[in-house]
Write an enzyme that holds these catalytic residues in place. Structure first.
Site, PDB file in Angstrom:
ATOM      1  N   HIS A 102      11.106  21.708  16.020  1.00  0.00           N
ATOM      2  CA  HIS A 102       9.614  21.501  16.289  1.00  0.00           C
ATOM      3  C   HIS A 102       8.780  19.967  15.566  1.00  0.00           C
ATOM      4  CE1 HIS A 102       5.167  22.665  15.689  1.00  0.00           C
ATOM      5  NE2 HIS A 102       5.451  22.230  14.865  1.00  0.00           N
ATOM      6  N   GLU A 103       9.003  19.549  15.004  1.00  0.00           N
ATOM      7  CA  GLU A 103       8.375  17.588  15.256  1.00  0.00           C
ATOM      8  C   GLU A 103       9.276  16.792  16.008  1.00  0.00           C
ATOM      9  OE1 GLU A 103       6.169  18.217  12.979  1.00  0.00           O
ATOM     10  OE2 GLU A 103       6.697  19.793  12.135  1.00  0.00           O
ATOM     11  N   HIS A 106       7.096  17.067  18.306  1.00  0.00           N
ATOM     12  CA  HIS A 106       5.264  16.640  18.721  1.00  0.00           C
ATOM     13  C   HIS A 106       5.622  15.402  19.186  1.00  0.00           C
ATOM     14  CE1 HIS A 106       2.991  19.499  16.937  1.00  0.00           C
ATOM     15  NE2 HIS A 106       3.552  19.870  16.162  1.00  0.00           N
ATOM     16  N   GLU A 164       0.752  22.817  18.647  1.00  0.00           N
ATOM     17  CA  GLU A 164       1.487  23.169  17.216  1.00  0.00           C
ATOM     18  C   GLU A 164       2.569  24.154  18.659  1.00  0.00           C
ATOM     19  OE1 GLU A 164       2.344  22.660  14.497  1.00  0.00           O
ATOM     20  OE2 GLU A 164       0.996  20.909  14.983  1.00  0.00           O
TER      21      GLU A 164
END
Length: 237
Positions: A102-103, A106, A164
């Site tokens: 997920h990070e 980004h 997100e």
């Protein structure tokens, strides 16, 4: 500019943590337990790095237009010791891959730069409205300023929730490409929603989607993710 600021913040954070950095270049010591954590995180990170390079290459070859990130950055994974995290928390590598993917999502989507741009636009819009209120009744002008501030904040929050969700979807593809079990993702966010008794502000007042929304998104994406996993990595157990 965003990349430069991120690199500066990263170095500053490691310096501030000092002896809490486990086994990395800035670590003061490294015991067996710390080495296990460090090695686990770096193994996951390396697999996700390879997956990110492959994913960007595939999308570029398919004709998508974007600025690649994975081959341009200096990939480094450090671990900072925290009382809130134990060895048990990293024992499930699939769960950790969900969070790390997920990070990384980004970063691949340039969300840092986009948020900086959006915040600057909101600030410029608020200033422009302020200039236009010169002849208005002070009470009415104050009401307009408050309404503009609330609208700008709401726009930033909605923008953040969109980011997100996008990072969740990118991260899911990364962990599948790296052959981590995607089925952990909805379960992870289901459990996150139960922390603190499930008490959260309304989603429209938050920069992040509700945990239940994220879990439901992952369930909706899961058939395609599972199919991709089994094509690339073998049958899910």
């Amino acid at each position: 500019q965003a990349t430069k600021l991120g690199a500066q913040s990263y170095v500053q954070m490691l310096r501030q943590e000092g002896g809490n950095v486990l086994c990395g270049s800035g670590a003061s010591s490294c015991d067996a337990a710390g080495r296990r954590v460090y090695d686990t995180v770096n193994e996951i990170g390396e697999r996700l790095r390879v997956a990110a390079i492959e994913m960007e290459r595939d999308y570029l070859e398919a004709g998508y237009g974007f600025e690649p990130v994975a081959t341009e950055v200096d990939w480094t994974f450090d671990v900072i010791q925290s009382e809130r995290v134990t060895l048990e928390d990293i024992s499930d590598v699939d769960k950790l891959a969900v969070v790390m993917g997920h990070e990384i999502g980004h970063a691949l989507a340039h969300h840092g730069a986009k948020r900086m741009s959006n915040a600057r636009l909101a600030q410029m819009g608020t200033l422009a409205v302020g200039v236009g209120l010169g002849d208005m009744d002070p009470g009415q002008a104050q009401m307009v300023r408050q309404a503009m501030g609330m609208a700008a904040q709401g726009g930033v929050m909605a923008f953040s929730r969109e980011h997100e969700t996008e990072a969740d979807k990118i991260g899911l593809e990364l962990l599948v490409r790296a052959c981590y079990d995607p089925r952990e993702a909805p379960e992870l966010w289901q459990r996150m929603g139960q922390i603190g008794g499930g008490q959260r502000p309304p989603e429209w007042l938050s920069t992040h989607p509700a945990s239940e929304t994220r879990a439901e998104n992952f369930r909706r994406w899961m058939p395609a993710a599972s199919e991709m996993y089994e094509q690339r990595c073998g049958r899910l157990g």
